[in-house]
Design a protein around this motif. Structure first.
Motif, PDB file in Angstrom:
ATOM      1  N   THR A  32      26.972 -29.444 105.309  1.00 16.35           N
ATOM      2  CA  THR A  32      27.982 -29.175 106.340  1.00 16.35           C
ATOM      3  C   THR A  32      29.295 -29.691 105.764  1.00 16.35           C
ATOM      4  O   THR A  32      29.311 -30.248 104.664  1.00 16.35           O
ATOM      5  N   GLU A  33      30.398 -29.526 106.470  1.00 16.36           N
ATOM      6  CA  GLU A  33      31.668 -30.011 105.928  1.00 16.36           C
ATOM      7  C   GLU A  33      31.765 -31.538 106.000  1.00 16.36           C
ATOM      8  O   GLU A  33      32.663 -32.122 105.398  1.00 16.36           O
ATOM      9  N   THR A  34      30.843 -32.188 106.717  1.00 12.85           N
ATOM     10  CA  THR A  34      30.864 -33.656 106.753  1.00 12.85           C
ATOM     11  C   THR A  34      29.918 -34.210 105.690  1.00 12.85           C
ATOM     12  O   THR A  34      30.354 -34.659 104.641  1.00 12.85           O
ATOM     13  N   VAL A  35      28.613 -34.181 105.953  1.00 11.30           N
ATOM     14  CA  VAL A  35      27.607 -34.634 104.982  1.00 11.30           C
ATOM     15  C   VAL A  35      26.442 -33.633 105.034  1.00 11.30           C
ATOM     16  O   VAL A  35      26.474 -32.705 105.843  1.00 11.30           O
ATOM     17  N   TYR A  36      25.430 -33.808 104.179  1.00 11.26           N
ATOM     18  CA  TYR A  36      24.247 -32.937 104.267  1.00 11.26           C
ATOM     19  C   TYR A  36      23.466 -33.287 105.535  1.00 11.26           C
ATOM     20  O   TYR A  36      23.339 -34.464 105.908  1.00 11.26           O
ATOM     21  N   GLY A  37      22.948 -32.257 106.207  1.00 15.57           N
ATOM     22  CA  GLY A  37      22.169 -32.452 107.412  1.00 15.57           C
ATOM     23  C   GLY A  37      20.694 -32.193 107.148  1.00 15.57           C
ATOM     24  O   GLY A  37      20.335 -31.424 106.251  1.00 15.57           O
ATOM     25  N   LEU A  38      19.834 -32.866 107.934  1.00 16.96           N
ATOM     26  CA  LEU A  38      18.383 -32.663 107.850  1.00 16.96           C
ATOM     27  C   LEU A  38      17.998 -31.864 109.092  1.00 16.96           C
ATOM     28  O   LEU A  38      17.932 -32.411 110.191  1.00 16.96           O
ATOM     29  N   GLY A  39      17.780 -30.546 108.924  1.00 20.27           N
ATOM     30  CA  GLY A  39      17.714 -29.648 110.069  1.00 20.27           C
ATOM     31  C   GLY A  39      16.310 -29.252 110.492  1.00 20.27           C
ATOM     32  O   GLY A  39      15.392 -29.135 109.676  1.00 20.27           O
ATOM     33  N   ALA A 140      18.904 -28.820 115.175  1.00 16.78           N
ATOM     34  CA  ALA A 140      19.121 -30.265 115.314  1.00 16.78           C
ATOM     35  C   ALA A 140      19.208 -30.847 113.925  1.00 16.78           C
ATOM     36  O   ALA A 140      18.367 -30.550 113.076  1.00 16.78           O
ATOM     37  N   ALA A 141      20.241 -31.661 113.659  1.00 14.18           N
ATOM     38  CA  ALA A 141      20.384 -32.199 112.310  1.00 14.18           C
ATOM     39  C   ALA A 141      21.163 -33.504 112.289  1.00 14.18           C
ATOM     40  O   ALA A 141      22.371 -33.512 112.511  1.00 14.18           O
ATOM     41  N   PRO A 142      20.486 -34.622 112.008  1.00 13.99           N
ATOM     42  CA  PRO A 142      21.203 -35.856 111.682  1.00 13.99           C
ATOM     43  C   PRO A 142      21.518 -35.831 110.185  1.00 13.99           C
ATOM     44  O   PRO A 142      21.184 -34.863 109.494  1.00 13.99           O
ATOM     45  N   SER A 143      22.160 -36.867 109.679  1.00 16.25           N
ATOM     46  CA  SER A 143      22.466 -36.889 108.247  1.00 16.25           C
ATOM     47  C   SER A 143      21.156 -36.958 107.451  1.00 16.25           C
ATOM     48  O   SER A 143      20.182 -37.595 107.865  1.00 16.25           O
ATOM     49  N   ALA A 144      21.171 -36.276 106.293  1.00 14.83           N
ATOM     50  CA  ALA A 144      19.953 -36.127 105.486  1.00 14.83           C
ATOM     51  C   ALA A 144      19.756 -37.323 104.565  1.00 14.83           C
ATOM     52  O   ALA A 144      19.973 -37.253 103.363  1.00 14.83           O
TER      53      ALA A 144
END
Ligand code: AMP
Ligand code: MG
Length: 321
Positions: A32-39, A140-144
């Motif tokens: 994502t434009e912030t950090v990688y997400g764990l989806g 749903a995705a927090p940071s990976a």
């Protein structure tokens, strides 16, 4: 033993494959434009439970749900006028809005950790957007990264941290901000800054001509982001590690249930912690709705997600409304 990291350069075919993994309930890491997400597909409780298991989180915190746009958000949550204006001004982008779930919201209760609210954001990264479009579901995705580790800004970081726990890592190069999204509570006209992030508070205030409430200014608000999340507790008393069911009690079972003639929900007849996590909040609500004065909870082993389930049950036991 860790298996091969599954990094794939993001293109049309790898994104289509990632969408199939999501539909099958598997985890996909994406930029994502912030950090990688764990989806995970946010409508599938067990898929969402796998996020917590992969991160090794010892507790359930509500997760940010990623959508394509305001229309998609409106199908999941109630968006008051100010929330709409915020989304129109800053989406797609690194702004997350906490709003009330619609009564017919199709998402797993685990994404909200049992709360009646949802945290929504429309990301601006082309790979994230292509994945959302291909998957056709909220993600749903927090940071990976594993719990306690730093957020990942490159696919290789995700592989090092979670490589054996995800079906696929979509490589879209290094992420731009490396800073998490700004989180606002936008349920009312008093918009609260829950977490400072990539969109500066001053920019939000100047754009909309409003003042954001800082939690520190209001003694009634929780002082750190995430504290809101600890509030779900049933009305009934919660009795942990029960080996019997007393008269008038409802039973929250795990594995082979105790004998009872009262209301009962089984978190997982086969004793699977992923299934149990997926069912936890709906089961607590259902038993609470029976009007039982007390809920007897069978012992749940602390392995894997059991630790987070037990953490939430202990909070439910002390935190009666
Ligand atoms: P992360 O997923 O690591 O980017 O963190 C998500 C942030 O959003 C955390 O600070 C959460 O506490 C916050 N958050 C997510 N959902 C909610 C919610 N329903 N209510 C309040 N805060 C939330
Ligand atoms: Mg994080």
């Amino acid at each position: 033993m860790p298996s091969e990291p599954v990094i794939a350069r993001a293109d049309e075919s790898s994104i289509a494959e990632a969408a199939r993994h999501l539909a099958a309930g598997r985890l996909v890491a994406f930029p994502t434009e912030t950090v990688y997400g764990l989806g995970a597909d946010a409508t599938q409780g067990e898929a969402v439970a796998r996020i917590y298991a992969a991160k090794g989180r010892p507790s359930f915190n509500p997760l940010i749900v990623h959508v394509l746009d305001l229309d998609a958000a409106g199908r999941l949550a109630v968006l008051p006028p100010l929330a709409r204006r915020l989304a129109e001004a800053f989406w797609p982008g690194p702004l997350t809005l906490v709003v009330d779930r619609r009564p017919d919201c199709p998402l797993s209760e685990l994404v909200s950790a049992g709360l009646d609210t949802l945290a929504l954001r429309a990301p601006d990264h082309p790979v994230a957007r292509a994945l959302l479009a291909a998957a056709g579901c909220p993600v749903a995705a927090p940071s990976a990264n594993r719990s306690g580790h730093v957020s990942s800004t490159r696919a290789e970081h995700v592989a090092d941290d979670l490589g054996d726990r995800v079906a696929m890592i979509l490589d879209g190069g290094p992420t731009a901000h490396g800073l998490e999204s700004t989180v606002l509570d936008a349920r009312t006209d008093r918009v609260v800054l829950l977490r400072p992030g990539a969109v500066p508070a001053e920019v939000i205030e100047a754009t909309l001509g409003l003042r954001l409430v800082r939690p520190a200014e209001d003694p009634c608000l929780p002082h750190s982001p995430g504290q809101l999340e600890s509030h779900y507790a049933p009305r009934a008393l919660v009795r942990l590690d029960a080996w019997d069911v007393r008269p008038g009690e409802a039973l929250l079972a795990f594995g082979t249930p105790l004998a009872t003639t009262g209301p009962m929900r089984n978190l997982s007849p086969g004793g699977d912690p992923i299934e149990a996590a997926a069912n936890l909040f709906a089961a607590l609500r259902a038993l609470d709705a029976t009007g039982a004065a007390s809920i007897a909870v069978m012992p749940i082993p602390d392995d894997g997600l059991g630790e987070a389930i037990n953490d939430r049950l202990r909070r439910a036991a002390v935190g009666r409304r």
